[in-house]
Design an enzyme around this catalytic site. Structure first.
Site, mmCIF file in Angstrom:
data_model
loop_
_atom_site.group_PDB
_atom_site.id
_atom_site.type_symbol
_atom_site.label_atom_id
_atom_site.label_comp_id
_atom_site.label_asym_id
_atom_site.label_seq_id
_atom_site.Cartn_x
_atom_site.Cartn_y
_atom_site.Cartn_z
ATOM 1 N N GLU A 93 0.834 -1.192 0.000
ATOM 2 C CA GLU A 93 0.000 0.000 0.000
ATOM 3 C C GLU A 93 0.876 1.253 0.000
ATOM 4 O OE1 GLU A 93 -4.057 -1.541 2.039
ATOM 5 O OE2 GLU A 93 -2.703 -0.463 3.355
ATOM 6 N N CYS A 106 3.797 8.422 1.196
ATOM 7 C CA CYS A 106 4.284 7.427 2.152
ATOM 8 C C CYS A 106 4.382 6.082 1.432
ATOM 9 C CB CYS A 106 3.294 7.366 3.320
ATOM 10 S SG CYS A 106 3.719 6.112 4.521
ATOM 11 N N CYS A 113 5.857 -7.221 7.146
ATOM 12 C CA CYS A 113 7.044 -6.832 7.920
ATOM 13 C C CYS A 113 7.376 -7.950 8.893
ATOM 14 C CB CYS A 113 6.782 -5.539 8.684
ATOM 15 S SG CYS A 113 8.234 -4.957 9.598
ATOM 16 N N CYS A 117 5.842 -5.731 15.483
ATOM 17 C CA CYS A 117 5.400 -4.793 16.525
ATOM 18 C C CYS A 117 3.898 -5.011 16.730
ATOM 19 C CB CYS A 117 5.681 -3.354 16.114
ATOM 20 S SG CYS A 117 7.418 -3.113 15.703
ATOM 21 N N CYS A 120 0.940 -2.702 15.261
ATOM 22 C CA CYS A 120 1.018 -2.294 13.852
ATOM 23 C C CYS A 120 0.374 -3.360 12.948
ATOM 24 C CB CYS A 120 2.497 -2.103 13.487
ATOM 25 S SG CYS A 120 2.792 -1.920 11.727
ATOM 26 N N GLY A 163 6.518 -2.208 6.048
ATOM 27 C CA GLY A 163 7.875 -2.750 6.084
ATOM 28 C C GLY A 163 8.877 -1.935 6.864
ATOM 29 N N GLU A 164 10.030 -2.561 7.082
ATOM 30 C CA GLU A 164 11.121 -1.919 7.815
ATOM 31 C C GLU A 164 12.228 -1.606 6.792
ATOM 32 O OE1 GLU A 164 12.102 -0.580 10.680
ATOM 33 O OE2 GLU A 164 14.105 -0.476 9.824
ATOM 34 N N SER A 195 12.056 5.905 8.333
ATOM 35 C CA SER A 195 11.690 5.596 9.705
ATOM 36 C C SER A 195 12.116 4.161 9.990
ATOM 37 C CB SER A 195 10.178 5.746 9.865
ATOM 38 O OG SER A 195 9.776 5.346 11.155
ATOM 39 N N SER A 218 11.569 4.823 15.718
ATOM 40 C CA SER A 218 10.328 4.527 16.448
ATOM 41 C C SER A 218 10.683 4.049 17.846
ATOM 42 C CB SER A 218 9.557 3.439 15.698
ATOM 43 O OG SER A 218 9.270 3.901 14.400
ATOM 44 N N LEU A 219 10.534 4.913 18.819
ATOM 45 C CA LEU A 219 10.958 4.588 20.181
ATOM 46 C C LEU A 219 9.788 4.018 20.997
ATOM 47 C CD1 LEU A 219 13.561 4.734 21.827
ATOM 48 C CD2 LEU A 219 12.903 7.026 22.565
ATOM 49 N N HIS A 220 8.750 4.777 21.167
ATOM 50 C CA HIS A 220 7.479 4.366 21.806
ATOM 51 C C HIS A 220 7.544 4.030 23.295
ATOM 52 C CE1 HIS A 220 5.862 4.498 17.829
ATOM 53 N NE2 HIS A 220 6.508 3.442 17.412
ATOM 54 N N ASN A 300 -3.182 4.691 16.197
ATOM 55 C CA ASN A 300 -4.252 4.380 15.244
ATOM 56 C C ASN A 300 -4.761 2.976 15.518
ATOM 57 O OD1 ASN A 300 -4.032 6.828 13.783
ATOM 58 N ND2 ASN A 300 -2.208 6.042 12.754
ATOM 59 N N CYS A 343 -0.647 5.783 10.107
ATOM 60 C CA CYS A 343 0.570 5.056 10.472
ATOM 61 C C CYS A 343 0.204 3.717 11.074
ATOM 62 C CB CYS A 343 1.341 5.805 11.543
ATOM 63 S SG CYS A 343 1.980 7.347 11.010
HETATM 64 N N1 SAH Z 1 9.068 0.023 10.035
HETATM 65 C C1 SAH Z 1 9.326 1.393 10.220
HETATM 66 C C2 SAH Z 1 8.524 2.274 9.299
HETATM 67 C C3 SAH Z 1 7.093 1.906 9.058
HETATM 68 S S1 SAH Z 1 5.980 2.161 10.404
HETATM 69 C C4 SAH Z 1 9.140 1.795 11.666
HETATM 70 O O1 SAH Z 1 8.584 1.001 12.429
HETATM 71 O O2 SAH Z 1 9.586 2.851 12.038
HETATM 72 C C5 SAH Z 1 5.834 3.930 10.438
HETATM 73 C C6 SAH Z 1 5.525 4.484 11.811
HETATM 74 O O3 SAH Z 1 4.190 4.125 12.227
HETATM 75 C C7 SAH Z 1 6.446 3.989 12.907
HETATM 76 O O4 SAH Z 1 6.851 5.044 13.740
HETATM 77 C C8 SAH Z 1 5.561 3.044 13.669
HETATM 78 O O5 SAH Z 1 6.000 2.833 14.982
HETATM 79 C C9 SAH Z 1 4.239 3.752 13.590
HETATM 80 N N2 SAH Z 1 3.081 2.932 13.900
HETATM 81 C C10 SAH Z 1 2.928 1.618 13.709
HETATM 82 N N3 SAH Z 1 1.701 1.235 14.098
HETATM 83 C C11 SAH Z 1 1.071 2.334 14.546
HETATM 84 C C12 SAH Z 1 -0.234 2.591 15.046
HETATM 85 N N4 SAH Z 1 -1.111 1.612 15.180
HETATM 86 N N5 SAH Z 1 -0.548 3.855 15.396
HETATM 87 C C13 SAH Z 1 0.338 4.859 15.239
HETATM 88 N N6 SAH Z 1 1.576 4.679 14.753
HETATM 89 C C14 SAH Z 1 1.940 3.435 14.410
HETATM 90 FE FE1 SF4 Z 2 7.305 -3.302 10.918
HETATM 91 FE FE2 SF4 Z 2 7.427 -0.709 11.518
HETATM 92 FE FE3 SF4 Z 2 5.117 -2.044 11.733
HETATM 93 FE FE4 SF4 Z 2 7.099 -2.517 13.453
HETATM 94 S S1 SF4 Z 2 5.964 -0.601 13.214
HETATM 95 S S2 SF4 Z 2 5.880 -4.062 12.429
HETATM 96 S S3 SF4 Z 2 8.873 -2.299 12.141
HETATM 97 S S4 SF4 Z 2 6.233 -1.644 9.870
#
Ligand code: SAH
Ligand code: SF4
Length: 353
Positions: A93, A106, A113, A117, A120, A163-164, A195, A218-220, A300, A343
């Site tokens: 997508e 984007c 991926c 996580c 996600c 993806g990463e 990212s 992506s720290l979180h 989200n 995201c």
């Molecule tokens: N794999 C990479 C880039 C793709 S994800 C990464 O993880 O950084 C892009 C961003 O969306 C990342 O910061 C990720 O942590 C965030 N993300 C993933 N799931 C999310 C969600 N449900 N709500 C908000 N942000 C989210």
């Molecule tokens: Fe992959 Fe990024 Fe989603 Fe984590 S947040 S599963 S690294 S796309």
């Protein structure tokens, strides 16, 4: 056999190929400019090359691997998401966000991926495969062509789709290099943001290469225990190791780094956590890495995760606590939620219903 995707080769390779076909040496550049600069969808539309060459190019190369299958637009009309089908039936997508005269695209670097996580949707669907550099590029060209019709051009490209990117490092960098090409789209590295979830060895490699591409991590969470429950990779590369390599990135490149934080109600959105993050980033700054910034975004929703987004009030309080500690923070606006284009919401449509 699938033909070679035109976007998978660089200008040198194209030069070699056209040379072997007995074409004069200016031809490759004409073809390149036709596709990457004038944004022609096929060689048939490149007027300044001879007809037999147009035919030969079509015989030898594919000019599209991506088949747009479903396109959805958000109610406010600012976000559009397209699901593309790949030749091997996998899907990806891509999301276009058009607002305040900026056109931010984007893009995906993998189908699915492998990082898993929990919050996600892409992580929930698992890993399908890496995209080739050409498949990454084609997403950009597809939308660049589309908005050209409206007199617009792309202002930014974020590698935050499926993806990463650092798990598909070479193809990602090749794609960006090709999109940077002065005879092509000429989209400078500064317009790209990668990212990463925190693949430490790849951040180190990226640091050494001193590219102008922006980096977001992506720290979180700042506690290993909590971060490991959200991001399995944290067990391999825990927070301190990650932050130290981010510090080295800033020190070496003198570029700003962004930390991303998806605010989840009662998980990582308390003032105490903001305070802990803020104090740790003050150390980061004192350690010689003054350029850092935090982007928070309310979570989200995704099908496979029960956590809820934080409230607006708590997001503001989180930001205020960081700012009290002199750490710059922005609250990102959630976009395209009605079409699952936000995201972390990108996944296969069928599975995402
Ligand atoms: N794999 C990479 C880039 C793709 S994800 C990464 O993880 O950084 C892009 C961003 O969306 C990342 O910061 C990720 O942590 C965030 N993300 C993933 N799931 C999310 C969600 N449900 N709500 C908000 N942000 C989210
Ligand atoms: Fe992959 Fe990024 Fe989603 Fe984590 S947040 S599963 S690294 S796309």
């Amino acid at each position: 056999m699938e033909k070679v995707l035109f976007f998978d080769i660089d200008l040198d390779k194209l030069n070699g190929t056209l040379d072997s076909w007995g074409e004069p040496n200016f031809r490759a550049k004409q073809v390149w400019q036709g596709i990457y600069k004038k944004l022609k969808a096929t060689p048939e539309e490149i007027q300044n090359i001879p007809k037999p060459l147009r035919t030969k190019l079509l015989e030898e190369f594919s000019f599209s691997y991506l088949k747009p299958e479903i396109t959805l637009s958000s109610k406010d009309g600012e976000t559009t998401k397209t699901l593309f089908r790949l030749p091997d039936n996998q899907s990806i997508e891509t999301v276009l966000m058009s607002y305040t005269r900026r056109q931010t695209l984007c893009i995906s670097t993998q189908s699915g991926c492998a990082m898993g996580c929990v919050f996600c949707a892409t992580g929930q669907m698992g890993f399908r495969r890496n995209l080739s550099s050409g498949e990454i590029i084609e997403q950009v060209l597809f939308f660049a062509r589309q908005i050209m019709v409206e007199g617009e051009s792309l202002t930014n490209v974020v590698l935050m789709g499926m993806g990463e990117p650092f798990h598909n490092y070479d193809a990602t960098m090749e794609a960006i290099d090709r999109l940077n090409h002065p005879d092509g789209l000429n989209l400078s590295a500064r317009r790209f943001t990668i990212s990463t979830v925190g693949l430490v060895p790849m951040i180190k490699r990226f640091t050494k290469e001193k590219r102008q591409i922006n980096l977001a991590v992506s720290l979180h969470a700042i506690d290993d225990d909590l971060r490991s429950t959200m991001i399995p990779l944290n067990k391999k590369y825990p927070v301190e190791q990650l932050l130290n390599c981010c510090r080295d990135y800033v020190k070496t490149t003198r570029r700003r780094i962004t930390f991303e934080w998806a605010l989840i109600n009662d998980v990582n959105d308390s003032i105490e956590q903001a305070n802990k993050l803020g104090r740790r980033l003050r150390l980061f700054i004192l350690d010689g890495a003054p350029l850092c910034h935090v982007n928070v975004i309310p979570l989200n929703p995704t099908q496979g995760y029960g956590g809820k987004a934080t409230t607006r009030e708590r997001a503001i309080a989180f930001k205020s606590e960081l700012e009290r500690l002199s750490i710059p923070c922005s609250i990102r606006i959630r976009r395209g939620i009605d079409i699952k284009a936000g995201c972390g919401q990108l996944a296969d449509f069928v599975e995402n219903k």
